[in-house]
Write a protein that holds these residues in place. Structure first.
Motif, PDB file in Angstrom:
ATOM      1  N   UNK A 125       0.810  -1.228   0.000  1.00 13.43           N
ATOM      2  CA  UNK A 125       0.000   0.000   0.000  1.00 13.43           C
ATOM      3  C   UNK A 125       0.839   1.271   0.000  1.00 13.43           C
ATOM      4  N   UNK A 126       2.081   1.181  -0.456  1.00 16.10           N
ATOM      5  CA  UNK A 126       2.930   2.371  -0.599  1.00 16.10           C
ATOM      6  C   UNK A 126       2.884   2.788  -2.069  1.00 16.10           C
ATOM      7  N   UNK A 127       2.377   3.969  -2.393  1.00 13.30           N
ATOM      8  CA  UNK A 127       2.208   4.365  -3.799  1.00 13.30           C
ATOM      9  C   UNK A 127       3.521   4.814  -4.425  1.00 13.30           C
ATOM     10  N   UNK A 128       4.502   3.930  -4.404  1.00 13.88           N
ATOM     11  CA  UNK A 128       5.866   4.325  -4.730  1.00 13.88           C
ATOM     12  C   UNK A 128       6.693   3.103  -5.114  1.00 13.88           C
ATOM     13  N   UNK A 129       7.524   3.253  -6.137  1.00 10.41           N
ATOM     14  CA  UNK A 129       8.476   2.205  -6.488  1.00 10.41           C
ATOM     15  C   UNK A 129       9.649   2.301  -5.531  1.00 10.41           C
ATOM     16  N   UNK A 130       9.626   1.490  -4.500  1.00  9.41           N
ATOM     17  CA  UNK A 130      10.642   1.570  -3.452  1.00  9.41           C
ATOM     18  C   UNK A 130      10.945   0.157  -2.958  1.00  9.41           C
ATOM     19  N   UNK A 131      12.129  -0.314  -3.239  1.00  7.38           N
ATOM     20  CA  UNK A 131      12.526  -1.648  -2.778  1.00  7.38           C
ATOM     21  C   UNK A 131      13.423  -1.505  -1.556  1.00  7.38           C
ATOM     22  N   UNK A 132      13.237  -2.403  -0.601  1.00  7.17           N
ATOM     23  CA  UNK A 132      14.008  -2.364   0.621  1.00  7.17           C
ATOM     24  C   UNK A 132      14.415  -3.776   1.053  1.00  7.17           C
ATOM     25  N   UNK A 133      15.560  -3.830   1.737  1.00  5.86           N
ATOM     26  CA  UNK A 133      16.062  -5.081   2.298  1.00  5.86           C
ATOM     27  C   UNK A 133      15.748  -5.100   3.790  1.00  5.86           C
TER      28      UNK A 133
END
Length: 429
Positions: A206-214
């Motif tokens: 539900x984050x309106x963003x292209x954001x990848x995290x480890x």
């Protein structure tokens, strides 16, 4: 199982990770540690305004301090240098007795934190003359590990950018250094063959963003918990088929159009104004007439999609300056935003609003909503600092999903314990 798990949040920033955990209501954030004062002030304000802490309690829990001074942070008894820099903005209990004095006899269940990502990010390494190999931020995990070693939580979560999996300061993969550091204090993380399973796409939460995290999750070597249980629980919460868009996040906000002529109010130049705007921190930065025309043309002509050289040529045509990189990029209503970054503190040229008629970059409030901060979340500091703290934060809905998954695994383990006890009783009859 106890209703709330006790958590320490390290590198807490302005509180994105803490906010997500607090929204789930099964976590007690007993301490937050951050060394930039505007972020601490923002977090303390939120604890008072929303989470029912007194100002005194918020000042105790949200600690303004440099985590690299780990011994002082844990034990108190700050030296003269630390007192000079930090004491006046902290409670005496923390100054004198540190985290141990603050926490007392509480058992810490979880330690979470997201150290600064610049040293690990691929972009940071590409733009630094020495590929960030000499950046002290490569080794902040060592301070994180010392606090884990002292409080011995059941679980820790170390959040960062995917670039951490390929970073090699000193020629040694940083993930190997991290694994060895935690192994030496009795904790295990995923091994090299499985570490790719630690990468998550925030847009599926539900984050309106292209954001990848480890998410590097660690448990004690003799723990009753299995690492994969946490990762699988997080993955079950993902939703690839209903991703939020820029329109979902900011489409309801009042429009802010350029004035025919910019004006000066006090010391500020004003280039845009909404007819009606009662939204907190929904005020754009000043844009000169040239930028306003550039933004209009960029969005109207969908210039995100033109060839790279055409973008370079356009920049020269409009500014008479040369560049090797594309300087502009606009958001699009029905897609996810690009990754919100701390660079927004310097300019918003790669975060142009998707409405050509508004001809501006995004506001602090729009950046915050794209990071899923609640609309009433107040950021304290200069406009530049507000953009910076938002770009460095953990998206709130992603943090909440993480919290739900952690609590689910803890709860299931407790339920299984009770079932096993019942069977033991039956077998003994």
């Amino acid at each position: 199982m106890k209703d709330k798990l006790n958590v320490i949040d390290l590198f807490s920033g302005c509180g994105g990770l803490s906010e997500g955990l607090l929204q789930f209501e099964h976590f007690d954030l007993v301490a937050h540690v951050e060394w930039e004062l505007p972020m601490i002030k923002t977090l303390r304000n939120r604890l008072v305004d929303t989470w029912n802490h007194s100002f005194e309690e918020a000042r105790k829990r949200a600690i303004f301090f440099d985590i690299q001074k780990t011994k002082e942070l844990i034990n108190g008894d700050w030296g003269s240098e630390s007192k000079k820099k930090f004491a006046s903005d902290n409670d005496e209990l923390v100054v004198n007795k540190g985290l141990k004095g603050l926490i007392g006899d509480k058992k810490i269940d979880i330690i979470v934190g997201g150290p600064p990502c610049q040293a690990y990010s691929i972009h940071g390494r590409a733009t630094d003359p020495n590929s960030m190999k000499d950046d002290y931020r490569n080794y902040l995990f060592e301070s994180f590990a010392k606090i884990v070693e002292n409080f011995k939580p059941e679980l820790f979560v170390f959040e960062n950018v995917p670039g951490i999996l390929s970073s090699k300061p000193g020629g040694i993969p940083i993930i190997e250094r991290i694994s060895k550091a935690f192994d030496s204090i009795g904790y295990k993380i995923l091994d090299n063959t499985d570490i790719h399973n630690s990468v998550f796409d925030c847009s599926e939460y539900s984050v309106p963003q292209n954001r990848k995290r480890v998410l590097i999750i660690g448990v004690k070597k003799d723990s009753v918990f299995e690492l994969n249980d946490f990762y699988e629980s997080i993955k079950r919460r993902s939703n690839k088929d209903n991703k939020k868009t820029v329109r979902d996040a900011i489409g309801f906000l009042p429009a802010i159009y350029p004035l025919k002529t910019s004006i000066k109010e006090g010391k500020k130049n004003i280039s845009h104004r909404a007819v009606e705007n009662n939204i907190l921190q929904h005020i754009p930065r000043y844009n000169n007439s040239r930028d306003i025309e550039i933004f209009k043309e960029w969005v109207r002509n969908k210039m995100n999609y033109i060839p790279h050289q055409d973008k370079i040529d356009f920049y020269y045509k409009m500014t008479k300056k040369k560049t090797l990189y594309s300087k502009y990029r606009s958001l699009e209503w029905d897609k996810q935003s690009y990754t919100i970054v701390a660079h927004l503190q310097k300019d918003g040229l790669t975060f142009i609003h998707p409405d050509a008629e508004q001809a501006r970059s995004i506001t602090i409030r729009e950046a915050a909503l794209l990071m899923t901060f609640p609309i009433d979340y107040k950021f304290i500091g200069s406009n530049a600092y507000c953009y910076k703290m938002i770009g460095n934060a953990v998206p709130v809905t992603f943090a909440k999903a993480l919290g739900q998954s952690i609590y689910e695994v803890f709860s299931n383990k407790e339920i299984n314990k009770e079932i096993n006890k019942e069977y033991e009783c039956i077998d003994s009859v």
